[in-house]
Design a protein around this motif. Structure first.
Motif, PDB file in Angstrom:
ATOM      1  N   THR A  87       1.916   2.939   4.556  1.00  0.00           N
ATOM      2  CA  THR A  87       1.653   1.825   4.491  1.00  0.00           C
ATOM      3  C   THR A  87       0.667   1.207   4.065  1.00  0.00           C
ATOM      4  O   THR A  87       0.203   0.041   3.654  1.00  0.00           O
ATOM      5  N   LEU A  88      -0.987   1.406   4.270  1.00  0.00           N
ATOM      6  CA  LEU A  88      -1.640   1.590   4.195  1.00  0.00           C
ATOM      7  C   LEU A  88      -2.103   1.802   2.389  1.00  0.00           C
ATOM      8  O   LEU A  88      -2.403   0.804   1.940  1.00  0.00           O
ATOM      9  N   SER A  90       0.392   0.437   0.350  1.00  0.00           N
ATOM     10  CA  SER A  90       0.476  -1.035  -0.046  1.00  0.00           C
ATOM     11  C   SER A  90      -0.027  -1.652   0.205  1.00  0.00           C
ATOM     12  O   SER A  90       0.276  -3.144   0.444  1.00  0.00           O
ATOM     13  N   GLU A  91      -0.824  -1.921   1.679  1.00  0.00           N
ATOM     14  CA  GLU A  91      -1.490  -3.230   2.288  1.00  0.00           C
ATOM     15  C   GLU A  91      -2.280  -2.860   1.108  1.00  0.00           C
ATOM     16  O   GLU A  91      -2.637  -3.817   0.558  1.00  0.00           O
ATOM     17  N   ASN A  92      -2.962  -2.136   1.023  1.00  0.00           N
ATOM     18  CA  ASN A  92      -3.864  -1.866  -0.330  1.00  0.00           C
ATOM     19  C   ASN A  92      -4.116  -2.717  -1.768  1.00  0.00           C
ATOM     20  O   ASN A  92      -4.009  -3.245  -2.473  1.00  0.00           O
ATOM     21  N   ARG A  94      -0.885  -5.342  -1.861  1.00  0.00           N
ATOM     22  CA  ARG A  94      -1.442  -6.399  -1.627  1.00  0.00           C
ATOM     23  C   ARG A  94      -2.378  -6.652  -2.054  1.00  0.00           C
ATOM     24  O   ARG A  94      -2.816  -7.896  -2.504  1.00  0.00           O
ATOM     25  N   MET A  95      -3.244  -5.738  -1.042  1.00  0.00           N
ATOM     26  CA  MET A  95      -4.371  -6.890  -0.890  1.00  0.00           C
ATOM     27  C   MET A  95      -5.594  -7.312  -2.611  1.00  0.00           C
ATOM     28  O   MET A  95      -6.064  -8.205  -2.987  1.00  0.00           O
TER      29      MET A  95
END
Length: 149
Positions: A87-88, A90-92, A94-95
């Protein structure tokens, strides 16, 4: 029934041969694992009495029950950490994409004064210094021309 552990499964010969001097390892039956899994969902940390009861029900030593629960908790923790990491990650990603898009927008901003491309910080500083030097020269010319009048 081997070594007082009750019919918990067969000895893993390869493992026991590679671990000279250690107790042999046993595999649990499918029914035992299903029962342990169901109990784990209800109570991931059974107390001593619960382990004794499970051992009687499943014909396993309480230490085997204790080890199984420790291993299962470790396995679950690792599973949750992998999910969190995913999860982290994919969030990274995206950011990072969002950051690159913002940088591109900033690099393509047009100067409101001249309608040309926006200058970077270094170019802006050089232009500012150049303008100050020109200003100083013009002031000197004004002062010199006022003496001539």
């Amino acid at each position: 029934m081997n070594s007082g552990y009750g019919g918990s499964g067969s000895v893993d010969e390869e493992t026991s041969n590679s671990r000279k001097g250690r107790k042999p390892t046993y595999r649990h039956s499918i029914q035992q694992i299903q029962h342990l899994e169901a109990f784990f969902k209800e109570c991931p940390k059974p107390d001593e009495n619960q382990r004794l009861q499970l051992g009687r029900e499943l014909a396993l030593d309480p230490n085997q029950i204790k080890s199984w629960f420790q291993n299962k908790r470790t396995q679950m923790k690792a599973h949750h950490e992998r999910a969190d990491n995913s999860t982290l990650r994919s969030e990274n990603e995206r950011m990072l994409c969002e950051n690159l898009a913002m940088k591109e927008v900033l690099d393509n901003i047009i100067c409101p004064t001249c309608a040309g491309p926006r200058l970077g910080d270094e170019a802006r500083q050089r232009n500012l210094l150049k303008l100050r030097m020109e200003n100083a020269l013009l002031k000197e010319e004004v002062i010199d021309s006022s003496f001539l009048l």
